[in-house]
Design a protein around this motif. Structure first.
Motif, mmCIF file in Angstrom:
data_model
loop_
_atom_site.group_PDB
_atom_site.id
_atom_site.type_symbol
_atom_site.label_atom_id
_atom_site.label_comp_id
_atom_site.label_asym_id
_atom_site.label_seq_id
_atom_site.Cartn_x
_atom_site.Cartn_y
_atom_site.Cartn_z
ATOM 1 N N TYR A 50 24.712 -9.303 51.958
ATOM 2 C CA TYR A 50 23.742 -10.855 52.075
ATOM 3 C C TYR A 50 22.101 -9.755 52.113
ATOM 4 C CZ TYR A 50 28.177 -13.159 53.449
ATOM 5 O OH TYR A 50 29.320 -13.947 53.446
ATOM 6 N N ARG A 93 29.796 -16.470 54.044
ATOM 7 C CA ARG A 93 29.074 -17.425 53.279
ATOM 8 C C ARG A 93 29.193 -18.927 54.107
ATOM 9 N NH1 ARG A 93 29.008 -19.954 48.515
ATOM 10 N NH2 ARG A 93 31.649 -19.568 48.605
ATOM 11 N N TYR A 123 23.264 -12.012 47.539
ATOM 12 C CA TYR A 123 24.280 -11.272 47.864
ATOM 13 C C TYR A 123 24.490 -9.586 46.709
ATOM 14 C CZ TYR A 123 26.043 -16.017 48.691
ATOM 15 O OH TYR A 123 25.667 -17.677 48.864
#
Length: 437
Positions: free
Chosen positions: A149, A274, A287
């Motif tokens: 991330y 997430r 991502y």
């Protein structure tokens, strides 16, 4: 008056007779999900309960994954255990070895005449939780894999393309230094250090975590983590820690605040993080796949799953098993699985749920949400990348992370830390083999 008494008595008798028949069978479901994920888990249970009137699934939060598993084992010994318990993937070998404690899911579904087709599930999931005959022992529920991330706002500030994450570890270092030059305190942090930087690292580089096909081939397995590729990676982590290119934030999800506050520009975390990241990040989130060292032949291979499955414990009343089987049939529905996948970031565990998400345009509307699926399916799994089945691995993982911390704090070299982790882990593997042979 007499007739009224008779009528009232008849009514009371009717209510008394109807009462037990109308009572719902309660099914205790112990789990390890808190926060946003816990809320979504409870919604699934509530939706099942609303879909029929015979059974009521009661979710009970029992703490972390290790706490939930050890609590269920203790409760089983005291005969106060739940019908269903959520156990994380590294507890699989322990549960398989718990003879007499488990009601295998394939057997449960056959006994209760409920539909259950292993072919409907993603191969990466079924292989992990099946015996050597291909029988699924637990019910796949939440499967995840670690992904990258990153903070798109920080990328823009550093002059980096916000839609292009780093693909290799040298690129991670390069990006981190540019981010730091632009005023970001830390390049990257990580959740679950062993899962990301040993277990999945080994799979992505197609190197063995242990002998015997990472434990799938038998109990006589030995750790092979003290190899030159992992030594190189841990040496880099130790070096990067000095300048905060990498900043260690602790075990499990303890590093999350470093990323969510904007202190670190990147983090390696479960695909199922997430839900929490989207709920709490005050910046654009990008991502990417797990990086690899480009000089390692065969990399990138594929990542492996984490997460957990639902195990059914023996010794509960038959009615509870009927309800558990119906609950699992409900969980298998494409619309239920697709909702869970889309809401949480866990993998769609059935092919039908993945196809439904595609048809609904979910991946187009949510770029990056299919990164975990692509990473799991980069290449056909090898003996080094289909997962692991090692006894006592909950404790072994703790030892690996303790030794990584020794390296990061300068108490040991990366090589010495890996040697120590392998030696200590192998002692635990021998204990497990001895008690289960």
């Amino acid at each position: 008056m007499a007739s009224r008494i008779v009528t009232m008595a008849s009514a009371a008798a009717f209510i008394a007779a109807a009462g037990p028949a109308a009572a719902q069978t309660q099914i205790q479901w112990w789990h390890a999900m808190s926060g946003a994920l816990g809320e979504k888990l409870e919604k699934i249970a509530n939706d099942f309960n609303a879909s029929q009137s015979e059974y009521k699934v009661v979710p009970v939060f029992k703490g972390s994954y290790p706490e939930t598993m050890t609590g269920a084992i203790a409760a089983f010994r005291a005969k106060q255990h739940p019908t269903i318990v959520q156990v994380f993937e590294v507890g699989t070998a322990t549960m398989m070895a718990a003879k007499g404690a488990v009601y295998p899911v394939y057997q449960l579904m056959a006994d209760e005449n409920e539909p259950f087709d292993p072919q409907a599930y993603l191969p990466a999931v079924t292989g992990y939780y099946s015996d050597t005959q291909g029988n699924m022992l637990s019910f796949p529920f939440n499967s995840s894999t670690p992904i990258l991330y990153y903070n798109k706002d920080h990328f823009k500030k550093a002059g980096l393309d916000e839609n292009t994450p780093p693909k290799t570890w040298p690129e991670v270092e390069e990006f981190a230094k540019k981010l730091q030059a632009a005023g970001v305190a830390c390049g990257f942090t990580t959740q679950w250090p062993s899962w990301v930087h040993v277990e999945n690292f080994s799979a992505m580089h197609n190197i063995p975590l242990s002998t015997e096909a990472n434990g799938f081939g038998g109990l006589g397995t030995e750790l092979k983590i003290n190899n030159s590729t992992l030594e190189k990676h841990w040496t880099a982590l130790v070096d990067w820690q000095k300048s905060k290119v990498f900043d260690y934030g602790g075990r499990q999800g303890k590093s999350d605040p470093k990323f969510l506050s904007g202190e670190c520009a990147m983090t390696f975390a479960s695909s199922a993080a997430r839900a929490n990241i989207m709920a709490n990040a005050k910046f654009g989130v990008g991502y990417g796949m797990q990086p690899y060292w480009p000089d390692v032949q065969g990399a990138p291979q594929n990542s492996i799953i984490g997460g957990a499955t639902l195990w059914v414990l023996a010794g509960r009343p038959k009615e509870e098993y009927k309800g558990a089987a119906k609950f699992f049939a409900y969980l298998s529905k494409p619309e239920v699985q697709a909702w869970w996948h889309q809401q949480t970031g866990y993998l769609p565990i059935t092919k039908a749920a993945y196809e439904l998400s595609q048809t609904e345009g979910f991946y187009e509307k949510n770029p990056g949400s299919d990164i975990s699926i692509k990473q799991m399916n980069l290449n056909p799994p090898t003996d080094n990348s289909k997962g692991l089945r090692l006894g006592n691995f909950v404790q072994i993982r703790d030892m690996i992370e303790e030794e990584l911390e020794n390296a990061l704090t300068g108490k040991k070299s990366a090589k010495d830390a890996l040697d120590a982790a392998a030696k200590r882990g192998n002692e635990l593997l021998r204990q497990f083999e001895k008690s289960n042979s």
